[in-house]
Design a protein around this motif. Structure first.
Motif, PDB file in Angstrom:
ATOM      1  N   THR A   1       1.263  -1.308  -0.126  1.00  0.00           N
ATOM      2  CA  THR A   1      -0.172  -0.194  -0.282  1.00  0.00           C
ATOM      3  C   THR A   1       0.509   1.216  -0.572  1.00  0.00           C
ATOM      4  O   THR A   1       0.599   2.301  -0.652  1.00  0.00           O
ATOM      5  N   SER A   2       1.416   1.296   0.590  1.00  0.00           N
ATOM      6  CA  SER A   2       2.441   2.935   0.703  1.00  0.00           C
ATOM      7  C   SER A   2       3.050   2.743  -0.341  1.00  0.00           C
ATOM      8  O   SER A   2       3.744   4.445  -0.894  1.00  0.00           O
ATOM      9  N   SER A   3       3.128   2.489  -1.458  1.00  0.00           N
ATOM     10  CA  SER A   3       3.183   3.592  -2.819  1.00  0.00           C
ATOM     11  C   SER A   3       2.195   3.400  -3.285  1.00  0.00           C
ATOM     12  O   SER A   3       2.593   4.063  -4.837  1.00  0.00           O
ATOM     13  N   ARG A   4       1.432   3.161  -3.347  1.00  0.00           N
ATOM     14  CA  ARG A   4      -0.005   3.300  -3.744  1.00  0.00           C
ATOM     15  C   ARG A   4      -1.127   4.779  -3.306  1.00  0.00           C
ATOM     16  O   ARG A   4      -2.087   4.226  -3.350  1.00  0.00           O
ATOM     17  N   SER A   5      -0.355   5.168  -2.387  1.00  0.00           N
ATOM     18  CA  SER A   5      -1.950   6.410  -1.842  1.00  0.00           C
ATOM     19  C   SER A   5      -2.010   7.542  -2.475  1.00  0.00           C
ATOM     20  O   SER A   5      -0.957   7.613  -3.913  1.00  0.00           O
TER      21      SER A   5
ATOM     22  N   GLN B   1     -10.164  -0.767  -0.888  1.00  0.00           N
ATOM     23  CA  GLN B   1      -9.848  -0.361  -2.258  1.00  0.00           C
ATOM     24  C   GLN B   1      -9.481   0.872  -2.403  1.00  0.00           C
ATOM     25  O   GLN B   1     -10.839   1.175  -2.547  1.00  0.00           O
ATOM     26  N   GLY B   2      -8.751   1.738  -3.279  1.00  0.00           N
ATOM     27  CA  GLY B   2      -8.804   2.779  -3.484  1.00  0.00           C
ATOM     28  C   GLY B   2      -7.985   2.899  -4.747  1.00  0.00           C
ATOM     29  O   GLY B   2      -6.627   1.970  -4.910  1.00  0.00           O
ATOM     30  N   ILE B   3      -8.967   3.326  -5.331  1.00  0.00           N
ATOM     31  CA  ILE B   3      -7.819   3.507  -7.246  1.00  0.00           C
ATOM     32  C   ILE B   3      -7.264   4.765  -7.057  1.00  0.00           C
ATOM     33  O   ILE B   3      -8.123   6.015  -6.805  1.00  0.00           O
TER      34      ILE B   3
ATOM     35  N   ALA C   1      -4.125   0.731  -8.082  1.00  0.00           N
ATOM     36  CA  ALA C   1      -4.938   1.004  -7.159  1.00  0.00           C
ATOM     37  C   ALA C   1      -4.023   0.470  -5.620  1.00  0.00           C
ATOM     38  O   ALA C   1      -3.144  -0.655  -5.401  1.00  0.00           O
ATOM     39  N   GLY C   2      -4.936   0.424  -4.165  1.00  0.00           N
ATOM     40  CA  GLY C   2      -4.161   0.333  -3.068  1.00  0.00           C
ATOM     41  C   GLY C   2      -4.888  -0.503  -2.216  1.00  0.00           C
ATOM     42  O   GLY C   2      -6.523  -0.062  -2.110  1.00  0.00           O
ATOM     43  N   LEU C   3      -4.931  -0.809  -1.348  1.00  0.00           N
ATOM     44  CA  LEU C   3      -5.672  -1.695  -0.297  1.00  0.00           C
ATOM     45  C   LEU C   3      -5.108  -1.013   1.230  1.00  0.00           C
ATOM     46  O   LEU C   3      -4.180  -1.271   1.833  1.00  0.00           O
TER      47      LEU C   3
ATOM     48  N   TRP D   1      -0.172   6.837   5.821  1.00  0.00           N
ATOM     49  CA  TRP D   1       1.056   6.956   5.903  1.00  0.00           C
ATOM     50  C   TRP D   1       1.681   8.701   6.967  1.00  0.00           C
ATOM     51  O   TRP D   1       3.443   8.297   7.287  1.00  0.00           O
ATOM     52  N   THR D   2       0.694   9.630   6.715  1.00  0.00           N
ATOM     53  CA  THR D   2       1.684  10.611   7.492  1.00  0.00           C
ATOM     54  C   THR D   2       2.211  10.491   9.129  1.00  0.00           C
ATOM     55  O   THR D   2       2.491  11.020   9.589  1.00  0.00           O
ATOM     56  N   THR D   3       1.793   9.697   9.372  1.00  0.00           N
ATOM     57  CA  THR D   3       1.530   9.273  11.034  1.00  0.00           C
ATOM     58  C   THR D   3       1.929   8.252  10.891  1.00  0.00           C
ATOM     59  O   THR D   3       2.588   8.074  12.229  1.00  0.00           O
TER      60      THR D   3
END
Ligand SMILES: Cc1cc2nc3c(=O)[nH]c(=O)nc-3n(C[C@H](O)[C@H](O)[C@H](O)COP(=O)(O)OP(=O)(O)OC[C@H]3O[C@@H](n4cnc5c(N)ncnc54)[C@H](O)[C@@H]3O)c2cc1C
Length: 520
Positions: free
Chosen positions: A54-58, A248-250, A333-335, A372-374
């Motif tokens: 997920t950390s490259s898909r924000s 999921q977010g795309i 897409a990321g989860l 990610w921010t936190t």
């Protein structure tokens, strides 16, 4: 940061690590950073590449979360705004102040967003990065020339942070390495080992490059595997109930001309009650996102057709030129690793985005949720849990002011600014060997030297590591990435000492992957 050096440290059978961390995304790296700041001995294992999950898909925002403020989650926003400010100070080369404009079409919205964003500014306190203010219709159209004019009353501009997520993850891995950690990519944890009293005392790791097993002794193990956390929990205690609900977010990537200017667009309430962003990033426009429940965690999740249509339609409702599938340069897409909802509820919007640290009876420390921010605060809370679990006094965390690898106050011009201090080393490579200044693709500024640098100093192992996360061509323009892949593979083979069979296997893998990012 060289993989073979880190591997050699891990092979010493006498070493007992204080913490073995599973997962090389933002959560695991945040734990490693905080633990190192307190003097602990740390090893971190990532089954793929750093930030492959997920950390490259924000959405690439370092933000307090305007949406969470609207939902009344004041503590979450306060914490995130504090962390936003710290990250912008500690890693100025990969994080930026980004103005966002909310177009206003009703008097009620004007009042709501002008007041709400003043509160957001105020909550950031000393770490505020810019003032929110109301813009007239004329000013709004000057700054967002492609936004729909019909019914427009004006706009509210506010500031949040923006970043390159995969590069920050890599810079964090480099910082941890420089502070004495051993960080290893392509290292899959397959087993947790326990002592006679049933307390975890290490892990078994498969080095996926050499295809060999490593036994690691550790005083404690941290599960920072995001949407995969339940798999590790079940390695610890078989049958552990599901605790994570992947959502999921795309994103769709378009040419920046669809928005124009350098401001980002924020649509605070879409037809499904979510927020949609259109953010300039590396010369393109990243548009998203969605919130769709998925049952299974996947390292390479794929956008659903209905998600693609939703993003295109929602963006089209606000833009002069409606984007179509043909305009999409790449999609990804990321989860989200959300806490599984209580029985009876399926709405992911209602699930808290704050993080949780859980400790099992065999002392597996699991960090889930958050954003990610936190990541740094998530790390701090996890390391506090380590000291508490082991009954040890906890030294004060020192991670809040730590400068991240690449830190510079004098960045270079252009796309290399993201490398911070490292940009000068890449320039030197080109000076020594001018052929390395050749571009990987005629339409993009990335050069051959960046591939060589990524292999030698950034632990890039596969073509995908370079084209997706060291430079972001795969998610900026997937067809251009496919075109660049053969040269990238050749350069990597030379730097890694690989043969033609390796090149053709890598190109086959990359071809299969890149096609998932192309929708036209
Ligand atoms: C669409 C979307 C947009 C977002 N936008 C933002 C945003 O703009 N700003 C923000 O602050 N946050 C954002 N977030 C949230 C943020 O991206 C995530 O909270 C964060 O990246 C999660 O990181 P993680 O380390 O927990 O998980 P991951 O990044 O998924 O890392 C877990 C890692 O564990 C590894 N792993 C799994 N099993 C094993 C094993 N057995 N051995 C070794 N390694 C293993 C995986 O390979 C993976 O790399 C967004 C999330 C999504 C989905």
């Amino acid at each position: 940061m060289k993989r073979e050096n880190n591997l050699a440290l891990l092979k010493n059978p006498d070493t007992v690590w204080d913490l073995a961390i599973i997962g090389g995304g933002s959560s695991g790296l945040g734990v490693a950073l905080d633990a190192l700041s307190r003097g602990l001995k740390v090893a971190l294992f990532e089954k793929a590449d750093f930030a492959k999950g997920t950390s490259s898909r924000s959405t690439k925002l370092v933000h307090g979360g305007v949406r969470y403020l609207a939902q009344g989650d004041v503590m979450l926003v306060l914490e995130a705004l504090r962390e936003r400010g710290r990250l912008l100070q500690n890693a100025p080369h990969v994080t930026f102040d980004q103005p966002f404009i909310i177009p206003i079409y009703s008097f009620f919205d004007r009042l709501k967003y002008t007041v709400g964003l003043k509160v957001y500014d105020w909550m950031a306190g000393k770490l505020r990065i810019g003032k929110s203010l109301f813009l007239s219709k004329k000013e709004t159209l000057e700054r967002l020339p492609q936004v729909k004019e019909k019914g427009l009353l004006g706009g509210v501009v506010y500031h949040d942070g923006q970043f390159d997520d995969a590069r920050l993850a890599l810079n964090l891995a480099q910082t941890c390495h420089e502070m004495g950690a051993s960080v290893l990519n392509y290292a899959k944890v397959s087993q947790l080992t326990k002592d006679a009293s049933g307390i975890i005392d290490g892990i078994v790791v498969k080095d996926l490059v050499a295809n060999t097993d490593l036994k690691i002794k550790a005083k404690a193990v941290v599960n920072a595997t995001g949407v995969f956390a339940d798999k590790i929990n079940r390695m610890d205690i078989p049958g552990t109930p599901k605790s994570i609900q992947p959502s999921q977010g795309i994103h769709l990537v378009l040419d920046q001309s669809f928005l124009g200017g350098s401001d980002a667009l924020m649509i605070p309430e879409t037809s499904d009650g979510r927020v949609l962003f259109a953010v300039p990033w590396h010369g393109k426009l990243v548009v998203g996102t969605t919130d769709t429940i998925r049952e299974k965690p996947k390292l390479e999740p794929e956008p659903l057709q209905k998600e693609i249509e939703f993003v295109l339609k929602t963006a089209g409702d606000y833009l002069v030129k409606k984007p179509t599938r043909q305009d999409v340069l790449a999609t990804f897409a990321g989860l989200r690793p959300l806490a599984a909802p209580k029985e009876g509820s399926t709405k992911t919007k209602e699930i808290s985005r704050s993080h949780k640290v859980l400790v099992s009876k065999s002392h597996l420390i699991t960090i889930t949720g958050g954003k990610w921010t936190t990541f740094r605060k998530m790390g701090e809370d996890t390391v506090d849990a380590y000291y508490k679990t082991k009954g040890l006094p906890a030294p004060k965390s020192q991670s809040a002011d730590l400068r991240i690898h690449g830190f510079t106050e004098k960045p270079t011009e252009g796309h290399r600014a993201m490398y911070g201090e490292d940009a000068w080393h890449i320039l030197n490579l080109e000076k020594k060997n001018p052929a390395l200044a050749n571009r990987l693709h005629p339409d993009y500024p990335y050069t051959e030297a960046e591939v060589v640098w990524a292999v030698r100093n950034e632990m890039a192992v596969k073509v995908e590591d370079v084209l997706s996360r060291r430079i972001r061509l795969l998610i900026l323009d997937a067809k251009a990435a496919l075109a660049a892949a053969p040269r990238v593979a050749e350069l990597m083979a030379e730097a890694l000492g690989k043969d033609v069979a390796w090149i053709s296997a890598e190109l086959k893998d990359f071809d299969k992957l890149a096609k998932k990012y192309i929708i036209n």
